[in-house]
Design an enzyme around this catalytic site. Structure first.
Site, PDB file in Angstrom:
ATOM      1  N   ASP A   1       0.818  -1.219   0.000  1.00  0.00           N
ATOM      2  CA  ASP A   1       0.000   0.000   0.000  1.00  0.00           C
ATOM      3  C   ASP A   1       0.851   1.267   0.000  1.00  0.00           C
ATOM      4  O   ASP A   1       0.639   2.172  -0.810  1.00  0.00           O
ATOM      5  CB  ASP A   1      -0.916   0.036   1.233  1.00  0.00           C
ATOM      6  CG  ASP A   1      -2.108  -0.903   1.090  1.00  0.00           C
ATOM      7  OD1 ASP A   1      -2.455  -1.254  -0.060  1.00  0.00           O
ATOM      8  OD2 ASP A   1      -2.689  -1.269   2.124  1.00  0.00           O
TER       9      ASP A   1
ATOM     10  N   ARG B   1       0.564   4.610  16.789  1.00  0.00           N
ATOM     11  CA  ARG B   1       0.123   5.613  15.809  1.00  0.00           C
ATOM     12  C   ARG B   1       0.456   7.046  16.199  1.00  0.00           C
ATOM     13  O   ARG B   1       0.953   7.806  15.356  1.00  0.00           O
ATOM     14  CB  ARG B   1      -1.373   5.489  15.512  1.00  0.00           C
ATOM     15  CG  ARG B   1      -1.774   4.183  14.883  1.00  0.00           C
ATOM     16  CD  ARG B   1      -1.018   3.876  13.617  1.00  0.00           C
ATOM     17  NE  ARG B   1      -1.122   2.448  13.353  1.00  0.00           N
ATOM     18  CZ  ARG B   1      -0.519   1.829  12.367  1.00  0.00           C
ATOM     19  NH1 ARG B   1       0.249   2.496  11.545  1.00  0.00           N
ATOM     20  NH2 ARG B   1      -0.665   0.532  12.215  1.00  0.00           N
TER      21      ARG B   1
ATOM     22  N   ASP C   1      -7.043   3.339  12.839  1.00  0.00           N
ATOM     23  CA  ASP C   1      -5.733   3.972  12.675  1.00  0.00           C
ATOM     24  C   ASP C   1      -5.791   5.303  11.942  1.00  0.00           C
ATOM     25  O   ASP C   1      -5.058   6.229  12.256  1.00  0.00           O
ATOM     26  CB  ASP C   1      -4.774   3.005  11.968  1.00  0.00           C
ATOM     27  CG  ASP C   1      -4.348   1.876  12.898  1.00  0.00           C
ATOM     28  OD1 ASP C   1      -4.356   2.108  14.124  1.00  0.00           O
ATOM     29  OD2 ASP C   1      -4.027   0.786  12.413  1.00  0.00           O
TER      30      ASP C   1
ATOM     31  N   SER D   1      -3.808  -9.682   7.617  1.00  0.00           N
ATOM     32  CA  SER D   1      -3.264  -8.339   7.690  1.00  0.00           C
ATOM     33  C   SER D   1      -2.595  -8.220   9.050  1.00  0.00           C
ATOM     34  O   SER D   1      -3.228  -8.442  10.089  1.00  0.00           O
ATOM     35  CB  SER D   1      -4.398  -7.315   7.547  1.00  0.00           C
ATOM     36  OG  SER D   1      -3.967  -6.085   8.072  1.00  0.00           O
TER      37      SER D   1
HETATM   38  N1  ARG Z   1      -7.760  -3.402  16.001  1.00  0.00           N
HETATM   39  C1  ARG Z   1      -6.493  -2.954  16.431  1.00  0.00           C
HETATM   40  C2  ARG Z   1      -6.514  -1.477  16.704  1.00  0.00           C
HETATM   41  O1  ARG Z   1      -7.399  -0.808  16.242  1.00  0.00           O
HETATM   42  C3  ARG Z   1      -5.358  -3.375  15.534  1.00  0.00           C
HETATM   43  C4  ARG Z   1      -5.363  -2.884  14.116  1.00  0.00           C
HETATM   44  C5  ARG Z   1      -4.120  -3.393  13.475  1.00  0.00           C
HETATM   45  N2  ARG Z   1      -4.067  -3.445  12.067  1.00  0.00           N
HETATM   46  C6  ARG Z   1      -3.787  -4.549  11.314  1.00  0.00           C
HETATM   47  N3  ARG Z   1      -3.508  -4.376  10.090  1.00  0.00           N
HETATM   48  N4  ARG Z   1      -3.781  -5.759  11.787  1.00  0.00           N
HETATM   49  O2  ARG Z   1      -5.665  -0.984  17.367  1.00  0.00           O
END
Ligand code: ARG
Length: 412
Positions: free
Chosen positions: A15, A95, A124, A176
């Site tokens: 990406d 983040r 995110d 992912s």
């Molecule tokens: N659900 C989690 C959060 O919002 C993890 C998101 C992580 N992303 C991934 N591509 N697995 O913090």
């Protein structure tokens, strides 16, 4: 006219590789990539070359792991922040720091905009953009994944091949995955069905508990004012300590979590996490607090933990509420110093012992032996007054008691 500059949060994955090119084409901009090391193991090899090959004008790679552990992870640990009582928030904590690194580069390079590779249905994007709004409100934020034309991985790969952008030849993972020193988040593929148990290949950094050693491993974790400072009697630097615990706990199958969680953006999602050090440290820290915190503080702090977790999860790291809560949390941690010995065995953690100079556990009060110094006679008066409101209430609102009809006679 001088070209506009855009700073991109860059991981080197598909990406963000597409993003670098796409921004050049769509905005006729110079693109600067920013990659932060949050202690992830895999991703950073070859990232700089890849970014340049994709057309980046400048490449920043920053080691943020110490700052991440000390300024983000440890405050969350001290607060006892676990989202929905479970998730230690590796991604959610990372983040704001990545956003800060991006904002710093953007300012230094006189960029007009920043861009990120978060999807339009996740948390995110919110964390990133709200952090940028707090730190550098003048910057425009571009979220290509919310606006571009690509509908699949295949289309993105075709775009890269067409423009000579290097794409990793490795077979795409069915999941992912987002990873840093505080944990790994795994989603998509078969995990989207909450009824399906995570397949063994979903896990990246922990041993299947069934295959973990048949003998327990003990680790003595030393805390100073709520912060872990040593293992097994040896003082350790923050990053090394967390890495060591990840290895030891991971080898014992500790830290696997399977959670259906409420995203900020309105979706329930099923997430699998691996967070060996995080789960161990939260466990040990909580045990030390049981020993050292006054009851009222402990109970009040548990409510704050809930709010603190929500604010991290919901992207409000750079907020006045966070700073105010830190004031409270840090005050509570002054006596959270001591040692907790944890026992790791096939995916489980139990306490092997705890000790603190500030322990409020008083054996003379607790004991049932001859040493007992607790004033039993005082209990009588206490109970009289404590139960008085109930006595009064029930005098007015007749309590319903079981009607005992007759005593059953024993059969002959
Ligand atoms: N659900 C989690 C959060 O919002 C993890 C998101 C992580 N992303 C991934 N591509 N697995 O913090």
């Amino acid at each position: 006219m001088k070209k506009q500059k855009i700073a991109v949060a860059y991981s080197g994955g598909l990406d963000t590789s597409v993003i670098v090119k796409w921004l050049q084409e769509k905005y006729d901009a110079d693109v600067i990539t920013v990659t932060g090391n949050l202690g992830q193991k895999k991703e950073l090899v070859g990232v700089a070359e890849k970014a340049y090959k994709t057309g980046a004008k400048k490449v920043y790679i920053q080691d943020l792991s110490k700052e991440f552990v000390e300024e983000y992870i440890f405050p969350a640990l001290k607060a006892g922040a676990l989202y929905e009582h479970t998730y230690p928030m590796a991604t959610a904590l990372g983040r704001p720091l990545l956003a800060k690194a991006l904002a710093e580069v953007a300012k230094r390079e006189h960029c007009t905009a920043v861009a990120h590779g978060c999807t339009g249905k996740g948390n995110d994007q919110v964390r990133f953009e709200v952090s940028i709004m707090a730190l550098a409100p003048e910057l425009k934020v571009i979220a290509p994944l919310r606006e571009w034309e690509f509908k699949s991985r295949e289309e993105e790969i075709a775009y890269c091949e067409d423009r000579g952008i290097p794409v990793a030849a490795t077979k795409a993972s069915p999941y992912s995955i987002d990873e840093n020193i505080w944990g790994t988040a795994i989603e998509c593929g078969v995990l989207e069905d909450p009824m399906v148990e995570p397949p063994l290949d979903a896990y990246q950094r922990t041993v299947n508990p069934e295959n973990a050693p048949n003998k327990p491993t003990y680790v003595a974790i030393e805390f100073k004012e709520g912060v872990p400072v040593g293992l097994n009697g040896k003082k350790m630097q923050s990053v090394a300590l967390v890495e060591k615990l990840n290895a030891v706990a991971g080898a014992n199958g500790i830290g696997r979590l399977d959670l259906v969680e409420n995203r900020l953006v309105g979706i329930k999602s099923r997430e699998v996490y691996e967070a060996p050090a995080a789960v161990t440290l939260h466990f040990a820290h909580r045990e030390l607090e049981r020993l050292t915190l006054d009851k009222e503080v402990a109970h009040f702090k548990a409510k704050i933990a809930h709010d603190y977790a929500d604010l991290i999860y919901n992207g409000l790291w750079f907020s006045p509420l966070k700073n105010a809560l830190d004031g409270f949390v840090n005050e509570t941690q002054k006596n959270v110093s001591g040692i907790v010995k944890v026992r790791m065995y096939k995916g489980n953690l139990t306490v092997g012992g705890r000790n603190s100079l500030y322990s409020l556990y008083d054996k003379k009060l607790a004991t049932y032996t001859i040493e007992d110094q607790y004033d039993h006679t005082a209990a009588e008066g206490f109970i009289k007054i404590y139960g008085l409101p109930l006595k009064t209430f029930n005098r007015v609102n007749k309590p319903k008691l079981l009607k005992v009809k007759k005593i059953l006679k024993r059969k002959k």
